[in-house]
Design an enzyme around this catalytic site. Structure first.
Site, PDB file in Angstrom:
ATOM      1  N   PHE A 135     -39.635  39.402 -10.402  1.00  0.00           N
ATOM      2  CA  PHE A 135     -39.274  38.550 -11.551  1.00  0.00           C
ATOM      3  C   PHE A 135     -37.776  38.306 -11.510  1.00  0.00           C
ATOM      4  O   PHE A 135     -36.988  39.241 -11.537  1.00  0.00           O
ATOM      5  CB  PHE A 135     -39.654  39.179 -12.898  1.00  0.00           C
ATOM      6  N   ASP A 222     -31.113  42.062  -7.053  1.00  0.00           N
ATOM      7  CA  ASP A 222     -31.131  41.723  -8.488  1.00  0.00           C
ATOM      8  C   ASP A 222     -31.167  43.035  -9.275  1.00  0.00           C
ATOM      9  O   ASP A 222     -32.194  43.714  -9.339  1.00  0.00           O
ATOM     10  CB  ASP A 222     -32.379  40.862  -8.754  1.00  0.00           C
ATOM     11  N   LYS A 251     -28.321  41.771 -18.773  1.00  0.00           N
ATOM     12  CA  LYS A 251     -28.918  42.726 -19.705  1.00  0.00           C
ATOM     13  C   LYS A 251     -27.955  43.783 -20.232  1.00  0.00           C
ATOM     14  O   LYS A 251     -27.175  43.524 -21.144  1.00  0.00           O
ATOM     15  CB  LYS A 251     -30.150  43.366 -19.061  1.00  0.00           C
TER      16      LYS A 251
HETATM   17  C1  LIG Z   1     -34.827  41.680 -12.713  1.00  0.00           C
HETATM   18  C2  LIG Z   1     -34.600  40.533 -13.643  1.00  0.00           C
HETATM   19  N1  LIG Z   1     -33.922  39.473 -13.209  1.00  0.00           N
HETATM   20  C3  LIG Z   1     -33.690  38.426 -14.021  1.00  0.00           C
HETATM   21  C4  LIG Z   1     -34.146  38.400 -15.309  1.00  0.00           C
HETATM   22  C5  LIG Z   1     -33.871  37.218 -16.185  1.00  0.00           C
HETATM   23  O1  LIG Z   1     -32.882  37.520 -17.103  1.00  0.00           O
HETATM   24  P1  LIG Z   1     -32.667  36.598 -18.393  1.00  0.00           P
HETATM   25  O2  LIG Z   1     -33.868  36.748 -19.244  1.00  0.00           O
HETATM   26  O3  LIG Z   1     -31.413  37.120 -19.011  1.00  0.00           O
HETATM   27  O4  LIG Z   1     -32.504  35.195 -17.901  1.00  0.00           O
HETATM   28  C6  LIG Z   1     -34.854  39.494 -15.807  1.00  0.00           C
HETATM   29  C7  LIG Z   1     -35.365  39.495 -17.186  1.00  0.00           C
HETATM   30  O5  LIG Z   1     -36.246  40.226 -17.541  1.00  0.00           O
HETATM   31  C8  LIG Z   1     -35.082  40.594 -14.945  1.00  0.00           C
HETATM   32  O6  LIG Z   1     -35.776  41.669 -15.357  1.00  0.00           O
END
Ligand SMILES: Cc1ncc(COP(=O)(O)O)c(C=O)c1O
Length: 400
Positions: A135, A222, A251
């Site tokens: 994700f 990520d 986050k």
């Molecule tokens: C690993 C990861 N990358 C990217 C995102 C996307 O982040 P945002 O919701 O701040 O766009 C999330 C959100 O849950 C995530 O868990």
């Protein structure tokens, strides 16, 4: 349900299946709803509220900043931006940072870096390796990189240039990229969050690092969800003793104030040139102050060690209660990023646990996810267990 909390919000787009609760305030790892009911927060705004709620050191710092300057734009220098970048560079062992406001934005920047890395080498159609169950966000490019058909449904045509592989299988990665001169990067979460709390194995991380070096690919990790101390190190990949070339963050970095960042090592730090990338809100004075203060307080209060210690305590308790139980597949995760996978969809547990006074989430349909603030104490971890166990046991008994 209180009369003033609508089942659906008539004036907001219908994008979330919300629990019928409206929170009014919090303190530490507890939050209260508008009716005065108290909840133990084992979700932390989805792995965001690093310092919990109303932290006595963070609140005055943010109040001070709001009273001085919230936003100024990237036309001008923001002193705390340079301070936060220097700190992230020191903590990561990497070299340069770009600031934005969310996780998907950080990942978009990473994907643009990968493509331009390729174009700079004469690769006209660069391809990026991504993972099953990944994700990375919900913009068109990041949902294309995401490995979840539900997230992608209805939004085609997807962005091209992704090669998908299973996690923790170096042979599969080699096979999928064999003889392909267009590959420019491997992009993964060190621990998949939304995909069900799936950790990459340490050996696998090291093998991918070696392969990226051998083939001159960028290794992009990520750390939006698993980073910023959640596993007991600043970044989850550090457990494997490796360095990525690109690391998106968001986050927990601002402990609740929206912020994102892309940290780059030497191979990726100079890819973007003036005019290649930008964002209005990225690097604003309020977000930069939140990042600086979050890290300062984490260091002062020893929150990495706390996440590791309390996380191990909580994981042991989860294993003791649920390990080997019929209907439970596995307890997994590191530090304060833990998951309990059941054998059947268990989304109803979110509302039931809330009713019992505990905030959790269920991800990938069958995985109970626990990502509390990093200030959680062992006694509070025991409270999570005391609230969670009867709900899970009742659910398993009903659905057996
Ligand atoms: C690993 C990861 N990358 C990217 C995102 C996307 O982040 P945002 O919701 O701040 O766009 C999330 C959100 O849950 C995530 O868990």
């Amino acid at each position: 349900m209180p009369a003033f909390i609508e089942a659906a919000s008539p004036h907001q787009m219908n994008t979330y299946g919300r629990v019928p609760i409206a929170l009014s305030h919090g303190k530490g790892v507890r939050v209260w709803d508008v009716n005065g009911k108290c909840y133990l927060d084992a979700l932390a705004g989805i792995a965001v509220n690093t310092l919990g709620h109303a932290h006595p050191k963070l609140v005055p710092a943010l109040q001070d900043q709001v009273a001085k300057l919230i936003h100024s734009s990237n036309y001008y220098h923001v002193p705390n931006g340079e301070k936060l970048a220097a700190k992230l560079v020191a903590l990561s062992g990497m070299t340069n940072v770009f600031f934005c406001s969310t996780g998907l934005e950080a990942n978009e920047a990473a994907l643009k870096l990968a493509r331009k890395f390729g174009h700079d080498k004469g690769i006209a159609r660069p391809e990026v390796v991504v993972y099953d169950k990944a994700f990375h966000g919900r913009s068109i490019a990041t949902l294309s990189a995401t490995g979840n058909a539900k997230v992608q449904a209805g939004f085609g045509p997807l962005v091209e240039g992704f090669i998908r592989v299973p996690v923790n299988d170096i042979a599969a990665l080699k096979r999928a990229t064999e003889g392909n001169p267009n590959v420019v990067a491997v992009f993964m979460e060190a621990i998949q969050g939304e995909g069900g709390v799936n950790p990459m194995h340490m050996d696998y991380l090291r093998d991918v690092r070696a392969l990226c070096d051998e083939r001159d690919w960028l290794f992009m990790i990520d750390e939006v969800q698993c980073g910023m101390g959640r596993t007991g190190k600043w970044f989850a990949h550090q457990w494997a003793g490796i360095l990525p070339d690109v690391m998106p963050l968001a986050k927990g970095l601002g402990s609740g104030v929206p912020i994102g960042a892309v940290v780059a090592g030497p191979k990726a730090a100079n890819i973007f040139q003036p005019g290649n990338h930008g964002t209005t809100f990225g690097g604003n004075p309020l977000a930069m102050r939140a990042g600086v203060e979050t890290i300062r307080i984490m260091e002062e209060d020893g929150l990495l060690a706390n996440a590791a210690r309390v996380g191990a305590h909580l994981k042991a308790a989860l294993e003791r209660e649920f390990g080997g139980l019929r209907g439970v597949k596995e307890v997994r995760g590191h530090g304060l990023m833990l998951g309990v996978e059941l054998e059947r969809p268990c989304g109803v547990l979110v509302a039931r646990c809330a009713e019992a006074g505990l905030l959790i989430s269920v991800t990938a349909d069958t995985v109970i996810r626990i990502v509390p603030p990093l200030i959680l104490s062992e006694a509070e971890a025991d409270e999570i267990m005391a609230l969670l166990v009867p709900q899970v046991r009742a659910f398993l008994a009903e659905t057996a």
